[in-house]
Scaffold this active site. Structure first.
Site, PDB file in Angstrom:
ATOM      1  N   ASN A   1      38.172  34.325  38.177  1.00 35.66           N
ATOM      2  CA  ASN A   1      37.249  34.009  38.946  1.00 35.66           C
ATOM      3  C   ASN A   1      36.131  33.103  38.181  1.00 35.66           C
ATOM      4  OD1 ASN A   1      37.472  37.163  39.730  1.00 35.66           O
ATOM      5  ND2 ASN A   1      37.424  35.691  41.261  1.00 35.66           N
TER       6      ASN A   1
ATOM      7  N   HIS B   1      40.011  38.924  47.735  1.00 28.40           N
ATOM      8  CA  HIS B   1      40.174  37.717  47.034  1.00 28.40           C
ATOM      9  C   HIS B   1      41.672  36.943  47.423  1.00 28.40           C
ATOM     10  CE1 HIS B   1      37.188  38.116  43.354  1.00 28.40           C
ATOM     11  NE2 HIS B   1      36.870  37.252  44.214  1.00 28.40           N
TER      12      HIS B   1
ATOM     13  N   CYS C   1      44.344  37.911  38.125  1.00 26.84           N
ATOM     14  CA  CYS C   1      42.783  38.077  37.924  1.00 26.84           C
ATOM     15  C   CYS C   1      42.421  37.993  36.539  1.00 26.84           C
ATOM     16  CB  CYS C   1      42.393  39.387  38.516  1.00 26.84           C
ATOM     17  SG  CYS C   1      42.823  39.862  40.138  1.00 26.84           S
TER      18      CYS C   1
END
Ligand code: ARG
Length: 273
Positions: free
Chosen positions: A73, A168, A261
């Site tokens: 992110n 996401h 992630c």
């Protein structure tokens, strides 16, 4: 002699990882993570990637920023540029100055999107071939993806996410190479699904494995690293010539994250052309 470039990934150790707030349906402060197990699972993922010849760069963890472990992110990396995240939730906004400092110190040009646009980095922006696919509605804005498309001069397709569990894009879509990807169809609206169906090989994941974050996989060449408990996806990957590697990551599922992630590719995803 030609220089051999190793795939390079940014990770951040989980020293301060924990469930301190709730910003997605997976997070529940009453189901805390176990620090020793988180550390062990993160280390196993790290070591597995190293075995696949990945060079790992590390960012120092910061107390009070439990989600900094999710380096995906930090932003969208493109050549020597990073388009930094502008997080929707205040709880994560403190990560951006840390990311900015790391990327600046490591020779990247850092770019911030126009004021008012939310964007959550590689969590919501993934190249497949020469197209940038962008997840929007839950975290990032559709305009952020359009802005990036014009900045990078590439085709950009915003995809509406309709199930809060898959908040996401990298929780429900994973490019494998320039013409193949994994996806969980029910996370998308009709238009998005049709747009994705233009990808020549689209491997579908069922609901059960999607909820194990099957789509949240790290791709290194033909190797695909993912959470354990996704046997059907592993079988389809093998059938199509990919090599699956599963590793336990349930401590990170408690925050709504998994393998992908926890990583950010610094030298460009191989699925991008
Ligand atoms: N708790 C984090 C959040 O909700 C998890 C982020 C997972 N990252 C990802 N790229 N999907 O923001």
């Amino acid at each position: 002699m030609r220089e051999i470039i190793r795939p390079t990934i940014l990770m951040c150790p989980p020293d301060y990882y924990g469930i301190e707030y709730e910003i997605n349906p997976w997070m529940n402060r009453d189901t805390p993570s176990d620090s020793a197990r988180s550390m062990q699972q993160w280390q196993t993922l790290h070591d597995l990637l190293r075995e696949l010849n990945v060079k790992i760069c590390l960012m120092d963890p910061v107390k009070g920023l439990p989600d900094l472990v999710f380096t995906a992110n930090a932003g969208l990396v493109w050549k020597n540029k990073i388009f930094l995240a502008t997080f929707r939730h205040p709880a994560r906004q403190g990560e951006t100055p840390i990311d900015n400092a790391w990327f600046t110190a490591n020779g990247f040009e850092t770019i911030t999107l126009p004021v008012g646009l939310n964007f959550e980095g590689a969590g919501d922006a993934l190249f497949c071939g020469d197209t940038l696919y962008g997840g929007y509605l839950v975290r990032s804005d559709a305009s952020s993806i359009q802005w990036l498309g014009s900045e990078l001069n590439c085709r950009a397709i915003p995809l509406q996410l309709v199930d809060d569990r898959f908040y996401h894009l990298d929780t429900c879509f994973c490019p494998l190479d320039a013409t193949s990807a994994i996806y969980f169809p029910h996370a998308f609206d009709d238009y998005a699904r049709r747009a994705l169906q233009q990808i020549p090989l689209l491997i579908e994941v069922n609901e059960k494995e999607a909820a194990r974050f099957a789509c949240n996989a790290v791709v290194v060449g033909r190797h695909v690293v993912l959470n354990e408990g996704c046997p059907l996806l592993e079988a389809s990957l093998s059938k199509h010539g990919f090599i699956p590697h599963s590793t336990p990551l349930d401590e990170f599922l408690k925050a709504g994250g998994s393998a992908k992630c926890l990583t950010l590719r610094l030298d460009g995803e191989e699925a991008a052309t």
